[in-house]
Design a protein around this motif. Structure first.
Motif, PDB file in Angstrom:
ATOM      1  N   ALA A   1     -14.620  -6.311 -15.620  1.00 32.81           N
ATOM      2  CA  ALA A   1     -14.421  -5.288 -14.581  1.00 32.81           C
ATOM      3  C   ALA A   1     -13.586  -5.852 -13.430  1.00 32.81           C
ATOM      4  CB  ALA A   1     -15.770  -4.794 -14.065  1.00 32.81           C
ATOM      5  N   LEU A   2     -13.879  -7.082 -13.014  1.00 31.05           N
ATOM      6  CA  LEU A   2     -13.106  -7.703 -11.932  1.00 31.05           C
ATOM      7  C   LEU A   2     -11.643  -7.875 -12.334  1.00 31.05           C
ATOM      8  CD1 LEU A   2     -15.681 -10.404 -10.731  1.00 31.05           C
ATOM      9  CD2 LEU A   2     -15.011  -8.315  -9.509  1.00 31.05           C
ATOM     10  N   LEU A   3     -11.401  -8.248 -13.568  1.00 24.40           N
ATOM     11  CA  LEU A   3     -10.028  -8.394 -14.053  1.00 24.40           C
ATOM     12  C   LEU A   3      -9.313  -7.047 -14.066  1.00 24.40           C
ATOM     13  CD1 LEU A   3     -10.618 -10.921 -16.964  1.00 24.40           C
ATOM     14  CD2 LEU A   3      -9.158 -11.318 -14.975  1.00 24.40           C
ATOM     15  N   ARG A   4      -9.987  -6.019 -14.601  1.00 22.94           N
ATOM     16  CA  ARG A   4      -9.379  -4.688 -14.643  1.00 22.94           C
ATOM     17  C   ARG A   4      -9.032  -4.187 -13.239  1.00 22.94           C
ATOM     18  NH1 ARG A   4     -12.759  -3.991 -18.976  1.00 22.94           N
ATOM     19  NH2 ARG A   4     -14.526  -3.357 -17.722  1.00 22.94           N
ATOM     20  N   GLU A   5      -9.909  -4.488 -12.288  1.00 26.28           N
ATOM     21  CA  GLU A   5      -9.710  -4.038 -10.909  1.00 26.28           C
ATOM     22  C   GLU A   5      -8.829  -4.998 -10.098  1.00 26.28           C
ATOM     23  OE1 GLU A   5     -13.730  -3.630  -9.534  1.00 26.28           O
ATOM     24  OE2 GLU A   5     -14.206  -2.198 -11.136  1.00 26.28           O
ATOM     25  N   GLN A   6      -8.372  -6.052 -10.762  1.00 31.77           N
ATOM     26  CA  GLN A   6      -7.508  -7.063 -10.143  1.00 31.77           C
ATOM     27  C   GLN A   6      -8.134  -7.673  -8.888  1.00 31.77           C
ATOM     28  OE1 GLN A   6      -3.480  -5.599  -9.759  1.00 31.77           O
ATOM     29  NE2 GLN A   6      -3.479  -4.800 -11.843  1.00 31.77           N
ATOM     30  N   ARG A   7      -9.430  -7.912  -8.965  1.00 38.30           N
ATOM     31  CA  ARG A   7     -10.151  -8.537  -7.858  1.00 38.30           C
ATOM     32  C   ARG A   7     -10.225 -10.031  -8.129  1.00 38.30           C
ATOM     33  NH1 ARG A   7     -15.225  -4.668  -7.933  1.00 38.30           N
ATOM     34  NH2 ARG A   7     -16.131  -6.290  -6.609  1.00 38.30           N
ATOM     35  N   TRP A   8      -9.060 -10.659  -8.089  1.00 38.04           N
ATOM     36  CA  TRP A   8      -8.877 -12.043  -8.500  1.00 38.04           C
ATOM     37  C   TRP A   8      -9.778 -13.013  -7.742  1.00 38.04           C
ATOM     38  CZ3 TRP A   8      -6.631 -10.399 -12.467  1.00 38.04           C
ATOM     39  CH2 TRP A   8      -5.524  -9.546 -12.456  1.00 38.04           C
ATOM     40  N   HIS A   9      -9.937 -12.810  -6.457  1.00 37.05           N
ATOM     41  CA  HIS A   9     -10.700 -13.737  -5.622  1.00 37.05           C
ATOM     42  C   HIS A   9     -12.199 -13.737  -5.935  1.00 37.05           C
ATOM     43  CE1 HIS A   9     -10.903  -9.868  -3.601  1.00 37.05           C
ATOM     44  NE2 HIS A   9     -11.997 -10.293  -2.984  1.00 37.05           N
ATOM     45  N   GLU A  10     -12.674 -12.731  -6.662  1.00 36.80           N
ATOM     46  CA  GLU A  10     -14.096 -12.645  -6.989  1.00 36.80           C
ATOM     47  C   GLU A  10     -14.427 -13.189  -8.379  1.00 36.80           C
ATOM     48  OE1 GLU A  10     -16.075  -8.926  -5.946  1.00 36.80           O
ATOM     49  OE2 GLU A  10     -14.255  -8.388  -4.822  1.00 36.80           O
ATOM     50  N   LEU A  11     -13.403 -13.561  -9.136  1.00 33.04           N
ATOM     51  CA  LEU A  11     -13.629 -14.068 -10.491  1.00 33.04           C
ATOM     52  C   LEU A  11     -14.363 -15.408 -10.469  1.00 33.04           C
ATOM     53  CD1 LEU A  11     -10.179 -13.263 -12.095  1.00 33.04           C
ATOM     54  CD2 LEU A  11     -12.374 -12.240 -12.723  1.00 33.04           C
ATOM     55  N   ASP A  12     -15.186 -15.608 -11.456  1.00 36.58           N
ATOM     56  CA  ASP A  12     -15.886 -16.881 -11.663  1.00 36.58           C
ATOM     57  C   ASP A  12     -14.958 -17.762 -12.505  1.00 36.58           C
ATOM     58  OD1 ASP A  12     -17.618 -18.951 -12.249  1.00 36.58           O
ATOM     59  OD2 ASP A  12     -19.131 -17.684 -13.220  1.00 36.58           O
ATOM     60  N   LEU A  13     -13.943 -18.329 -11.852  1.00 40.11           N
ATOM     61  CA  LEU A  13     -12.858 -19.008 -12.561  1.00 40.11           C
ATOM     62  C   LEU A  13     -13.315 -20.191 -13.401  1.00 40.11           C
ATOM     63  CD1 LEU A  13      -9.925 -18.822 -10.003  1.00 40.11           C
ATOM     64  CD2 LEU A  13     -10.243 -17.524 -12.116  1.00 40.11           C
TER      65      LEU A  13
END
Length: 162
Positions: free
Chosen positions: A29-41
């Motif tokens: 969901a974070l990837l789809r919404e392009q919420r890059w800073h919230e990803l658990d990299l």
């Protein structure tokens, strides 16, 4: 304000550790919404790397089972069965499909075949009770034979029909 329910990186025990399926859905969901800073990299990188390893393992497992059955087929012709034939056919089709879906695995086959064959040999020895000396120490089949739908080693069988 983000909390542990909306951000998989917050809290002592991350969602990655407590509910992997929910973690993957949250990351997607974070990837789809392009919420890059919230990803658990860190965990995302680890899991993506593991996917490639998983495909290699699946290839090794399928080929080990396939070659093991080819060995049984060749060295125990009197015990051949429709079950063995079905296993050979299904593993061939699934291996070919795996290679079509992941063409970068093809060069890996030559490197992995010796290990795969040793596993296959162990499988055949365990399932036939034949001594190790029955089976060649190196794989007697080429990759094109192993994956070829018409190749069945040893004497012809009435089980194999065109």
């Amino acid at each position: 304000m983000p909390n542990a329910d909306t951000n998989p990186k917050i809290g002592k025990a991350s969602l990655y550790q407590t509910d992997f399926c929910a973690w993957t859905e949250a990351q997607a969901a974070l990837l789809r919404e392009q919420r890059w800073h919230e990803l658990d990299l860190l965990n995302l990188i680890e899991e993506i790397s593991a996917l490639g390893k998983q495909q290699r393992q699946e290839l090794r497992n399928r080929l080990s089972l396939l070659i093991g059955h080819l060995l049984k087929w060749e060295y125990q012709p009197g015990r051949r069965s429709r079950s063995w034939l079905a296993t050979i056919r299904v593993q061939r089709r699934d291996t070919v499909a795996l290679l079509q879906d992941n063409p970068s695995l093809k060069p890996y086959l030559d490197e992995a075949l010796p290990q795969i064959y040793q596993n296959s040999r162990d499988l055949a020895m365990g399932e036939t009770d034949l001594p190790a000396s029955t089976f060649p120490s190196d794989c007697p089949y080429s990759l094109s034979e192993i994956l070829g739908e018409k190749f069945y080693p040893g004497e012809p069988s009435e089980l194999v029909t065109e």
